[in-house]
Design an enzyme around this catalytic site. Structure first.
Site, short mmCIF file in Angstrom:
data_model
loop_
_atom_site.label_atom_id
_atom_site.label_comp_id
_atom_site.label_asym_id
_atom_site.label_seq_id
_atom_site.Cartn_x
_atom_site.Cartn_y
_atom_site.Cartn_z
N HIS A 181 7.95 -8.11 -35.61
CA HIS A 181 6.68 -8.73 -35.84
C HIS A 181 5.62 -8.11 -35.07
CE1 HIS A 181 8.96 -12.15 -37.59
NE2 HIS A 181 9.54 -12.11 -36.48
N SER B 181 -9.33 15.88 -38.45
CA SER B 181 -10.48 15.19 -39.24
C SER B 181 -11.52 16.29 -39.39
CB SER B 181 -10.86 14.06 -38.11
OG SER B 181 -12.40 13.80 -38.70
N SER B 182 -12.30 16.29 -40.35
CA SER B 182 -13.35 17.37 -40.58
C SER B 182 -14.75 17.05 -39.71
CB SER B 182 -13.80 17.30 -41.98
OG SER B 182 -14.29 16.10 -42.37
#
Length: 452
Positions: free
Chosen positions: A155, A278-279
């Site tokens: 969980h 990421s850019s």
């Protein structure tokens, strides 16, 4: 922009492998139809239905190079028929006598269905090869990390300790199960089709069943028990297996995505300088491959459902499903192939952060082994009473962010029967991984041939 990412020059390798794209290329599809016509002619000649010389010429000329593709494309427009243009084009490359025996006694669906099955056979060989690679890679990692204790989670929360090898061995066993499914299922879906107009083989007289058997043998396919023109359960089963393989791949990739979270940081899919997450945020080391894998598996499973809707057919033949078969089956195979390739790269290049694994294990301050304390204390207090005692202390430890040991040592219900050294031993998470290592060994033993 291409209408399909599979055909995009920019993105095609993110959505499919070159090997699988080739299997489902126009050239491969038409070649499989030609192979089917050649086998049909040879089988009919063996039973004296057509001249052996004609069958020999058909087999010799059954090559994609002998098809005029421009002529075939124009023929599609004029006839609205998926096979007649090929028949006419192929016949033109033959002598008048041999050309007259192409497609003898068959119906269009006999050729297109059998040709598609031959493509699926090639696709399955590649899928099996890639599954075996995934199995081998996961077995190696399971063996390598057989005893590395980590937090097992249920969980989304720390539960009890396991080993990393145990986690990966579960992946390996699932890949092995899929190999078993393919081996068992192929006798139901790698089946030739030759039935004639309504499946009764009436066009071949009393030689129909013999021709059918030889035809399938020549192509290396199973002989059908009965015509399956409208029985598409075989394709549905194949699609189901592809979808299940995709499900396993998605689960593995998603697990790595979660374990790579900064808050956990235990496994990373692999990193080399030059990989950009990421850019706009240069610091990001995103699980790009795993995210791509999960995206592909969603596409696969959505398309695979067409296999079930195609099972609804009318009477003895119905053309409404052909184009969906030609669409979804290649797509799920092509997408699966690249997802498998990407995951194999991830498994071979993944980075295991052992320090983070150990820190996360001990960060629970003993709570991750509360089960062990509860069971041991249960010998004195009874299981339910022990659960209440440990529950109260565990919740307090969680809320007040205190070590569980400190609270247990202050609880006379516990110390009346258990001393401090024993409690310290019981609360060591590295001493409570159960049969994790032995379960890894069972998987390694079951698939030992893939480690050689």
């Amino acid at each position: 922009m291409a209408s399909s990412m599979i055909d995009s020059e920019l993105f095609k390798d993110q959505y499919g492998t070159e090997e699988m794209r080739h299997i489902f290329s126009d050239q491969a599809q038409i070649q499989k139809w030609l192979d089917t016509w050649a086998a049909l002619a040879e089988a009919e000649a063996a039973e004296g239905i057509i001249p052996k010389a004609a069958a020999k010429e058909i087999a010799e000329k059954a090559n994609y190079q002998n098809i005029n593709m421009s002529e075939v494309r124009e023929g599609f427009k004029k006839t609205a028929h998926p096979l007649m243009p090929q028949i006419r084009s192929f016949a033109k490359s033959l002598s008048p006598e041999a050309g007259g025996y192409v497609h003898w006694g068959a119906t269009t669906q006999d050729i297109t269905d059998t040709g598609l099955v031959l493509q699926l056979k090639d696709a399955q060989q590649l899928i099996v090869k890639q599954l075996q690679e995934l199995l081998t890679s996961s077995l190696k990692q399971a063996k390598k990390y057989r005893t590395l204790i980590m937090a097992g989670r249920t969980h989304g929360q720390p539960a009890v300790p396991i080993t990393l090898g145990y986690k990966i061995a579960i992946w390996a066993n699932e890949f092995g199960n899929h190999l078993d499914r393919i081996k068992d299922g192929q006798k139901r879906y790698l089946v030739g089709e030759l039935g004639g107009a309504a499946g009764t083989l009436a066009s071949l007289g009393d030689k129909g069943l013999a021709v059918q058997k030889t035809f399938c043998d020549l192509l290396g396919l199973e002989t059908p028990t009965i015509t399956w023109h409208v029985s598409r359960d075989g394709f549905a089963e194949f699609a189901s297996i592809i979808s299940m393989i995709a499900g396993t791949i998605a689960r593995v990739a998603n697990e790595i995505i979660n374990l790579q979270r900064t808050e956990i940081g235990e496994i990373e899919e692999g990193f080399t300088m030059g990989k950009v997450g990421s850019s706009t945020m240069p610091q990001k080391r995103n699980p790009m491959k795993c995210e791509n894998i999960v995206s592909l598996t969603r596409i696969i499973q959505a398309n695979a459902t067409l296999g079930f809707s195609s099972m609804m057919q009318e009477h003895e033949r119905d053309m409404t499903f052909w184009q969906s078969d030609w669409s979804y089956l290649p797509q799920i195979c092509i997408n699966l192939s690249t997802a498998m390739k990407m995951l194999n790269d991830v498994l071979n290049q993944m980075i295991v952060h052992k320090d983070n694994i150990k820190n996360n294990l001990f960060e629970t301050k003993g709570l991750i082994v509360s089960e062990r304390v509860m069971l041991d204390l249960g010998r004195y207090l009874g299981r339910q009473n022990a659960h209440e005692v440990i529950y109260e202390n565990a919740m307090k430890a969680f809320e007040e962010k205190k070590p569980l040991l400190d609270l247990l040592l202050a609880d006379k219900r516990v110390t009346a029967d258990v001393d401090e050294p024993t409690l310290r031993e019981m609360l060591n998470p590295e001493k409570y991984s159960g049969a994790s290592a032995e379960l890894v060994d069972r998987v390694l033993s079951k698939y030992h041939a893939f480690l050689k």
